[in-house]
Design a protein around this motif. Sequence first.
Motif, PDB file in Angstrom:
ATOM      1  N   ARG A   1      22.705   5.752 -11.142  1.00 34.11           N
ATOM      2  CA  ARG A   1      21.294   5.329 -11.132  1.00 34.11           C
ATOM      3  C   ARG A   1      20.417   6.556 -11.399  1.00 34.11           C
ATOM      4  O   ARG A   1      20.584   7.594 -10.760  1.00 34.11           O
ATOM      5  N   TYR A   2      19.495   6.429 -12.356  1.00 33.24           N
ATOM      6  CA  TYR A   2      18.464   7.432 -12.604  1.00 33.24           C
ATOM      7  C   TYR A   2      17.149   6.900 -12.060  1.00 33.24           C
ATOM      8  O   TYR A   2      16.839   5.711 -12.217  1.00 33.24           O
TER       9      TYR A   2
ATOM     10  N   GLU B   1      13.246   3.264 -12.205  1.00 33.06           N
ATOM     11  CA  GLU B   1      14.663   3.535 -12.048  1.00 33.06           C
ATOM     12  C   GLU B   1      15.447   2.657 -13.002  1.00 33.06           C
ATOM     13  O   GLU B   1      14.967   1.620 -13.473  1.00 33.06           O
ATOM     14  N   VAL B   2      16.646   3.108 -13.324  1.00 36.98           N
ATOM     15  CA  VAL B   2      17.550   2.346 -14.173  1.00 36.98           C
ATOM     16  C   VAL B   2      18.960   2.644 -13.691  1.00 36.98           C
ATOM     17  O   VAL B   2      19.274   3.777 -13.328  1.00 36.98           O
ATOM     18  N   ALA B   3      19.798   1.620 -13.652  1.00 33.68           N
ATOM     19  CA  ALA B   3      21.164   1.795 -13.171  1.00 33.68           C
ATOM     20  C   ALA B   3      22.142   1.161 -14.148  1.00 33.68           C
ATOM     21  O   ALA B   3      21.819   0.180 -14.835  1.00 33.68           O
ATOM     22  N   HIS B   4      23.316   1.739 -14.190  1.00 35.97           N
ATOM     23  CA  HIS B   4      24.408   1.153 -14.986  1.00 35.97           C
ATOM     24  C   HIS B   4      25.677   1.183 -14.148  1.00 35.97           C
ATOM     25  O   HIS B   4      26.051   2.227 -13.612  1.00 35.97           O
ATOM     26  N   ARG B   5      26.325   0.028 -14.039  1.00 34.21           N
ATOM     27  CA  ARG B   5      27.605  -0.060 -13.353  1.00 34.21           C
ATOM     28  C   ARG B   5      28.729   0.004 -14.374  1.00 34.21           C
ATOM     29  O   ARG B   5      28.636  -0.610 -15.437  1.00 34.21           O
TER      30      ARG B   5
ATOM     31  N   ALA C   1      15.225   5.870 -20.583  1.00 34.10           N
ATOM     32  CA  ALA C   1      16.449   5.195 -20.145  1.00 34.10           C
ATOM     33  C   ALA C   1      16.146   3.795 -19.608  1.00 34.10           C
ATOM     34  O   ALA C   1      16.905   2.858 -19.846  1.00 34.10           O
ATOM     35  N   ALA C   2      15.021   3.654 -18.901  1.00 33.40           N
ATOM     36  CA  ALA C   2      14.645   2.347 -18.362  1.00 33.40           C
ATOM     37  C   ALA C   2      14.257   1.369 -19.460  1.00 33.40           C
ATOM     38  O   ALA C   2      14.522   0.162 -19.361  1.00 33.40           O
ATOM     39  N   ARG C   3      13.623   1.874 -20.526  1.00 36.82           N
ATOM     40  CA  ARG C   3      13.245   1.001 -21.643  1.00 36.82           C
ATOM     41  C   ARG C   3      14.438   0.640 -22.513  1.00 36.82           C
ATOM     42  O   ARG C   3      14.429  -0.401 -23.187  1.00 36.82           O
ATOM     43  N   LEU C   4      15.462   1.503 -22.511  1.00 33.09           N
ATOM     44  CA  LEU C   4      16.643   1.290 -23.353  1.00 33.09           C
ATOM     45  C   LEU C   4      17.893   1.276 -22.474  1.00 33.09           C
ATOM     46  O   LEU C   4      18.777   2.140 -22.585  1.00 33.09           O
ATOM     47  N   PRO C   5      18.029   0.278 -21.604  1.00 35.78           N
ATOM     48  CA  PRO C   5      19.160   0.289 -20.660  1.00 35.78           C
ATOM     49  C   PRO C   5      20.519   0.213 -21.337  1.00 35.78           C
ATOM     50  O   PRO C   5      21.500   0.738 -20.819  1.00 35.78           O
ATOM     51  N   ARG C   6      20.593  -0.434 -22.502  1.00 32.02           N
ATOM     52  CA  ARG C   6      21.887  -0.497 -23.187  1.00 32.02           C
ATOM     53  C   ARG C   6      22.301   0.872 -23.712  1.00 32.02           C
ATOM     54  O   ARG C   6      23.480   1.226 -23.674  1.00 32.02           O
ATOM     55  N   VAL C   7      21.337   1.629 -24.191  1.00 32.57           N
ATOM     56  CA  VAL C   7      21.635   2.985 -24.647  1.00 32.57           C
ATOM     57  C   VAL C   7      22.054   3.847 -23.464  1.00 32.57           C
ATOM     58  O   VAL C   7      23.041   4.597 -23.533  1.00 32.57           O
ATOM     59  N   PHE C   8      21.316   3.746 -22.368  1.00 35.98           N
ATOM     60  CA  PHE C   8      21.662   4.477 -21.158  1.00 35.98           C
ATOM     61  C   PHE C   8      23.074   4.109 -20.708  1.00 35.98           C
ATOM     62  O   PHE C   8      23.902   4.988 -20.401  1.00 35.98           O
TER      63      PHE C   8
ATOM     64  N   THR D   1      17.755  11.715  -8.984  1.00 38.19           N
ATOM     65  CA  THR D   1      16.299  11.667  -8.937  1.00 38.19           C
ATOM     66  C   THR D   1      15.731  12.830  -9.730  1.00 38.19           C
ATOM     67  O   THR D   1      16.030  13.998  -9.439  1.00 38.19           O
ATOM     68  N   TYR D   2      14.927  12.499 -10.736  1.00 37.87           N
ATOM     69  CA  TYR D   2      14.294  13.521 -11.565  1.00 37.87           C
ATOM     70  C   TYR D   2      12.932  13.884 -10.982  1.00 37.87           C
ATOM     71  O   TYR D   2      12.057  13.022 -10.850  1.00 37.87           O
ATOM     72  N   LEU D   3      12.772  15.151 -10.627  1.00 37.72           N
ATOM     73  CA  LEU D   3      11.478  15.701 -10.245  1.00 37.72           C
ATOM     74  C   LEU D   3      10.956  16.525 -11.410  1.00 37.72           C
ATOM     75  O   LEU D   3      11.598  16.633 -12.453  1.00 37.72           O
ATOM     76  N   ASP D   4       9.800  17.133 -11.245  1.00 38.28           N
ATOM     77  CA  ASP D   4       9.194  17.879 -12.352  1.00 38.28           C
ATOM     78  C   ASP D   4      10.069  19.020 -12.841  1.00 38.28           C
ATOM     79  O   ASP D   4      10.094  19.326 -14.034  1.00 38.28           O
TER      80      ASP D   4
END
Length: 343
Positions: free
Chosen positions: A70-71, A77-81, A327-334, A183-186
């Motif tokens: 999960r990012y 956020e976006v997750a891939h199993r 990544a959230a907009r392109l979950p298949r790519v992620f 988790t991405y911070l600055d």
Amino acid sequence: MHADLAIVGGGPVGLALALEARARGFTPVVLEPREGPIDKACGEGLMPGALAALGTLGVDPAGHPIAGIRYRDARREVAHRFAGAPGRGVRRLVLHAALRERVDAAGIEVRVEKAEEIAQDDTGVTVNGMRARWLAGADGLHSRVRELAGLQPGAPRGRSRAPRFGLRRHYSIAPWSDLVEVTYLDDAELYVTPVDERTVGVAVLGGKPADLDATIARAPELRARLDGAAPASDLRGAGALRQRSTARTAGRIALVGDASAYVDALTGEGLRVGFAQASVLADRLAADDLPGYERAWARATRDFRVLTAGLLAAATSPARGLIVPTAARLPRVFGAVVERLAR
């Protein structure tokens, strides 16, 4: 000859190489100055491919299932199993102990000593007075073998990317997810990995100086999760992460694992790549074709190097803030990237 293969470095990749060499009929000897299980600051997530590679060596370390990645950032956020078998979160001490048990059961000699002197000629290599046909440097990011073999590059010319470092600590708390959470911070990434039913590992990657507690405090959800959780290990650090080598072989000496070159830990696939290198190096030795290891190494590490370098370039540029939204907009790519790295 005292051994077919002298392996300098008894971490997971060095021990895996010893098992690979023994499986091909060689007599390996491992030189490692540290006694007992060896700890290291790392994310401790074994992707499905790394777990499968260990299985071929007869190693099955205890841990916690990892079902995907999960990012997240402050807003998305976006997750891939994983589409196939899960990975596993495994404490580094547990992993090292499991590999060492298998090495001992295979009758492989492990000498508690540091490689002080290395010399080679046309027929073999001498290390600390021991004679071997070949020598492998599996001694990590700051490899002494890489330096002694003349494979350490000089300082890069022009501007270079700022070095990145890692810190890790465990906390006594039941995992709240079967995903590795990033988790991405600055200016840093936080990684949470479940490693057993009562423990999670938390790591931070970023520039120096790094402060794990201060970084966690900037991630409200993680800070709330860990509120009141007692530390379950000492704080450990690693870096600088990016390491280069001019080549992977010099005469009868080869580099494997982090010693051979390293991009970054942000994709979590260092061990999977290291195990792959150990396998192809053993293949080349069995074929008496050590020069062919250079090509085999390039093939075995290509996906990791390309994907990690691309993500690192984005993470250290003004585009950093677009990583999670994209990544959230392109979950298949992620998902496709995660699957590629998980193999």
